[in-house]
Design a protein around this motif. Structure first.
Motif, PDB file in Angstrom:
ATOM      1  N   GLU A 155       0.839  -1.135  -0.030  1.00  0.00           N
ATOM      2  CA  GLU A 155      -0.023   0.029  -0.030  1.00  0.00           C
ATOM      3  C   GLU A 155       1.075   1.025   0.000  1.00  0.00           C
ATOM      4  OE1 GLU A 155      -3.322   0.232  -0.225  1.00  0.00           O
ATOM      5  OE2 GLU A 155      -3.594  -2.036  -0.107  1.00  0.00           O
ATOM      6  N   VAL A 156       0.547   2.305  -0.929  1.00  0.00           N
ATOM      7  CA  VAL A 156       1.316   3.556  -0.872  1.00  0.00           C
ATOM      8  C   VAL A 156       0.256   4.516  -0.206  1.00  0.00           C
ATOM      9  CG1 VAL A 156       2.098   5.262  -2.275  1.00  0.00           C
ATOM     10  CG2 VAL A 156       2.301   2.800  -2.849  1.00  0.00           C
ATOM     11  N   ASN A 157       0.876   5.262   0.763  1.00  0.00           N
ATOM     12  CA  ASN A 157      -0.200   6.454   1.294  1.00  0.00           C
ATOM     13  C   ASN A 157       0.120   7.689   0.681  1.00  0.00           C
ATOM     14  OD1 ASN A 157      -0.568   4.680   3.484  1.00  0.00           O
ATOM     15  ND2 ASN A 157       1.381   5.316   4.413  1.00  0.00           N
ATOM     16  N   PHE A 158      -1.149   8.056  -0.008  1.00  0.00           N
ATOM     17  CA  PHE A 158      -1.216   8.944  -1.003  1.00  0.00           C
ATOM     18  C   PHE A 158      -1.928  10.182  -0.240  1.00  0.00           C
ATOM     19  CE2 PHE A 158      -1.813   5.460  -3.754  1.00  0.00           C
ATOM     20  CZ  PHE A 158      -0.762   5.925  -4.842  1.00  0.00           C
ATOM     21  N   GLU A 159      -1.449  11.346  -0.402  1.00  0.00           N
ATOM     22  CA  GLU A 159      -1.886  12.737   0.367  1.00  0.00           C
ATOM     23  C   GLU A 159      -2.250  13.716  -0.814  1.00  0.00           C
ATOM     24  OE1 GLU A 159      -2.048  13.380   3.294  1.00  0.00           O
ATOM     25  OE2 GLU A 159      -1.133  11.715   4.036  1.00  0.00           O
ATOM     26  N   ILE A 160      -3.570  14.035  -0.893  1.00  0.00           N
ATOM     27  CA  ILE A 160      -3.816  15.124  -1.778  1.00  0.00           C
ATOM     28  C   ILE A 160      -3.768  16.338  -1.367  1.00  0.00           C
ATOM     29  CG2 ILE A 160      -6.317  15.489  -0.708  1.00  0.00           C
ATOM     30  CD1 ILE A 160      -7.332  14.586  -3.834  1.00  0.00           C
ATOM     31  N   LYS A 161      -3.222  16.816  -0.201  1.00  0.00           N
ATOM     32  CA  LYS A 161      -3.065  17.880   0.356  1.00  0.00           C
ATOM     33  C   LYS A 161      -1.146  18.052   0.580  1.00  0.00           C
ATOM     34  CE  LYS A 161      -7.534  18.993   2.413  1.00  0.00           C
ATOM     35  NZ  LYS A 161      -7.898  19.409   3.807  1.00  0.00           N
ATOM     36  N   LYS A 162      -0.923  19.204   0.402  1.00  0.00           N
ATOM     37  CA  LYS A 162       0.658  19.519   0.293  1.00  0.00           C
ATOM     38  C   LYS A 162       0.891  20.985   0.763  1.00  0.00           C
ATOM     39  CE  LYS A 162       4.797  19.343  -2.084  1.00  0.00           C
ATOM     40  NZ  LYS A 162       5.653  19.117  -3.511  1.00  0.00           N
ATOM     41  N   GLY A 163       1.466  21.111   2.028  1.00  0.00           N
ATOM     42  CA  GLY A 163       1.636  22.379   2.728  1.00  0.00           C
ATOM     43  C   GLY A 163       0.254  22.921   3.015  1.00  0.00           C
ATOM     44  N   GLY A 164      -0.943  22.164   3.456  1.00  0.00           N
ATOM     45  CA  GLY A 164      -2.141  22.692   3.637  1.00  0.00           C
ATOM     46  C   GLY A 164      -2.891  23.202   2.567  1.00  0.00           C
ATOM     47  N   LYS A 165      -2.484  22.995   1.222  1.00  0.00           N
ATOM     48  CA  LYS A 165      -3.321  23.281   0.144  1.00  0.00           C
ATOM     49  C   LYS A 165      -3.600  21.811  -0.763  1.00  0.00           C
ATOM     50  CE  LYS A 165      -1.400  27.997  -0.274  1.00  0.00           C
ATOM     51  NZ  LYS A 165      -0.777  28.885  -1.313  1.00  0.00           N
TER      52      LYS A 165
ATOM     53  N   PHE B 245      -2.234  15.422  -8.695  1.00  0.00           N
ATOM     54  CA  PHE B 245      -2.751  14.179  -8.056  1.00  0.00           C
ATOM     55  C   PHE B 245      -2.449  12.937  -8.948  1.00  0.00           C
ATOM     56  CE2 PHE B 245      -5.567  10.881  -5.993  1.00  0.00           C
ATOM     57  CZ  PHE B 245      -4.995  10.906  -4.919  1.00  0.00           C
ATOM     58  N   GLU B 246      -2.996  12.988 -10.305  1.00  0.00           N
ATOM     59  CA  GLU B 246      -2.885  12.026 -11.024  1.00  0.00           C
ATOM     60  C   GLU B 246      -1.492  11.650 -11.466  1.00  0.00           C
ATOM     61  OE1 GLU B 246      -4.450  11.067 -15.523  1.00  0.00           O
ATOM     62  OE2 GLU B 246      -4.431  13.212 -14.921  1.00  0.00           O
ATOM     63  N   GLU B 247      -0.645  12.613 -11.585  1.00  0.00           N
ATOM     64  CA  GLU B 247       0.776  12.262 -11.865  1.00  0.00           C
ATOM     65  C   GLU B 247       1.470  11.681 -10.671  1.00  0.00           C
ATOM     66  OE1 GLU B 247       4.978  15.050 -12.784  1.00  0.00           O
ATOM     67  OE2 GLU B 247       2.795  15.815 -12.462  1.00  0.00           O
ATOM     68  N   LEU B 248       0.907  12.029  -9.313  1.00  0.00           N
ATOM     69  CA  LEU B 248       1.583  11.221  -8.298  1.00  0.00           C
ATOM     70  C   LEU B 248       0.974   9.639  -8.218  1.00  0.00           C
ATOM     71  CD1 LEU B 248       3.012  11.476  -5.357  1.00  0.00           C
ATOM     72  CD2 LEU B 248       0.706  12.210  -4.414  1.00  0.00           C
ATOM     73  N   VAL B 249      -0.018   9.621  -8.586  1.00  0.00           N
ATOM     74  CA  VAL B 249      -0.684   8.284  -8.359  1.00  0.00           C
ATOM     75  C   VAL B 249       0.088   7.410  -9.775  1.00  0.00           C
ATOM     76  CG1 VAL B 249      -2.604   6.880  -8.839  1.00  0.00           C
ATOM     77  CG2 VAL B 249      -2.974   8.855  -7.440  1.00  0.00           C
ATOM     78  N   LEU B 250       0.077   7.974 -10.730  1.00  0.00           N
ATOM     79  CA  LEU B 250       0.722   7.129 -11.840  1.00  0.00           C
ATOM     80  C   LEU B 250       1.962   6.918 -11.549  1.00  0.00           C
ATOM     81  CD1 LEU B 250      -0.858   9.080 -14.908  1.00  0.00           C
ATOM     82  CD2 LEU B 250      -1.672   6.806 -14.060  1.00  0.00           C
TER      83      LEU B 250
ATOM     84  N   GLN C  72      -4.643   0.332 -13.560  1.00  0.00           N
ATOM     85  CA  GLN C  72      -4.828  -0.199 -12.423  1.00  0.00           C
ATOM     86  C   GLN C  72      -4.591   0.859 -11.113  1.00  0.00           C
ATOM     87  OE1 GLN C  72      -6.343  -3.258 -11.950  1.00  0.00           O
ATOM     88  NE2 GLN C  72      -6.435  -3.626 -14.281  1.00  0.00           N
ATOM     89  N   ILE C  73      -5.468   1.544 -10.625  1.00  0.00           N
ATOM     90  CA  ILE C  73      -5.243   2.561  -9.746  1.00  0.00           C
ATOM     91  C   ILE C  73      -5.352   1.899  -8.357  1.00  0.00           C
ATOM     92  CG2 ILE C  73      -6.035   4.800  -8.940  1.00  0.00           C
ATOM     93  CD1 ILE C  73      -5.212   4.760 -11.599  1.00  0.00           C
ATOM     94  N   PRO C  74      -4.374   2.267  -7.625  1.00  0.00           N
ATOM     95  CA  PRO C  74      -4.290   1.539  -6.259  1.00  0.00           C
ATOM     96  C   PRO C  74      -5.647   1.973  -5.598  1.00  0.00           C
ATOM     97  CG  PRO C  74      -2.036   2.638  -6.771  1.00  0.00           C
ATOM     98  CD  PRO C  74      -3.149   2.997  -7.917  1.00  0.00           C
TER      99      PRO C  74
END
Length: 237
Positions: free
Chosen positions: A38-48, A55-60, A70-72
């Protein structure tokens, strides 16, 4: 010899099948171990919040191999959590927006009412000053008795008619601007509208206790707002 050859071929086939099954099991274990990572994803960075493309680039980038479809599951979980948060924020903002609209409307209505009242009651002070003039004219007209008019000559009659006409015109002007006289005789005494200057014992009065027997000085109201209380005599015990 033939039987020995057939047995040897059978053993070779069995060993080959076992080897293939072993390889399959190892491959399945490897894929299973990869899928459980499992990969821990964060949709916020620096409170924003990240933009959709970020986010798509981070997931890919977290997906190994050429198949990027196959999206995690952890990425979906982050999106679902973020969706719930956005729903809550949207509800809060909508509630604040409605409250702001209601408050703005109340302020607007109060402003309109204050403006209208200012227009209507701007002459209130002027009206109060003119009431003294009206009182003097009333006293002047009531002080002349009919028999005095008959014996006073033409000059007195003309003066009396002139004062009476002046009082009538002034009364019409008052009525035109919403200023009306109030004579509360025989009404129940109201301290918010009347001023009691004396009391009359019930034995000497025609009205019941707490009512007004005599009005010595009429009151006035401007657009149904009292601007001068009537001076009255109230029946007491």
């Amino acid at each position: 010899m033939l039987r020995r050859g057939v047995a040897l071929v059978g053993q070779t086939v069995q060993q080959t099948m076992k080897a293939q099954n072993l390889v399959r099991m190892q491959g399945f274990s490897a894929s299973a171990s990869q899928s459980t990572e499992e990969v821990n994803f964060e949709i916020k960075k620096g409170g924003k919040r990240l933009k959709g493309a970020e986010f798509e680039e981070l997931v890919l980038a977290s997906i190994s191999g050429e198949d990027k479809t196959q999206i995690p599951k952890s990425a979906f979980d982050v999106l679902l959590k973020e969706y719930d948060e956005l729903q809550t924020e949207s509800s809060d903002y909508k509630d604040k927006y409605k409250r702001s609209l209601a408050e703005t409307e109340n302020v607007r209505r109060r402003g309109v009412k204050q403006t209208d009242d200012a227009k209507v009651f701007a002459i209130q002070s002027f009206c109060k000053d003119l009431l003294e003039v009206s009182d003097i004219l009333d006293i002047a007209v009531k002080s002349v008795k009919p028999e005095e008019l008959e014996s006073g000559g033409r000059a007195l009659k003309d003066l009396f008619e002139g004062v009476s006409m002046t009082r009538t015109v002034l009364a019409k002007t008052f009525s035109k601007h919403g200023l009306v006289s109030v004579d509360p005789t025989n009404e129940k005494f109201d301290p918010n509208l009347h001023e009691a200057v004396f009391q009359i014992p019930s034995a000497n009065a025609k009205q019941p206790v707490g009512h007004i027997e005599v009005c010595t000085k009429i009151g006035y109201s401007l657009k149904e707002r009292p601007i001068r209380p009537a001076q009255v005599g109230v029946v007491s015990q």
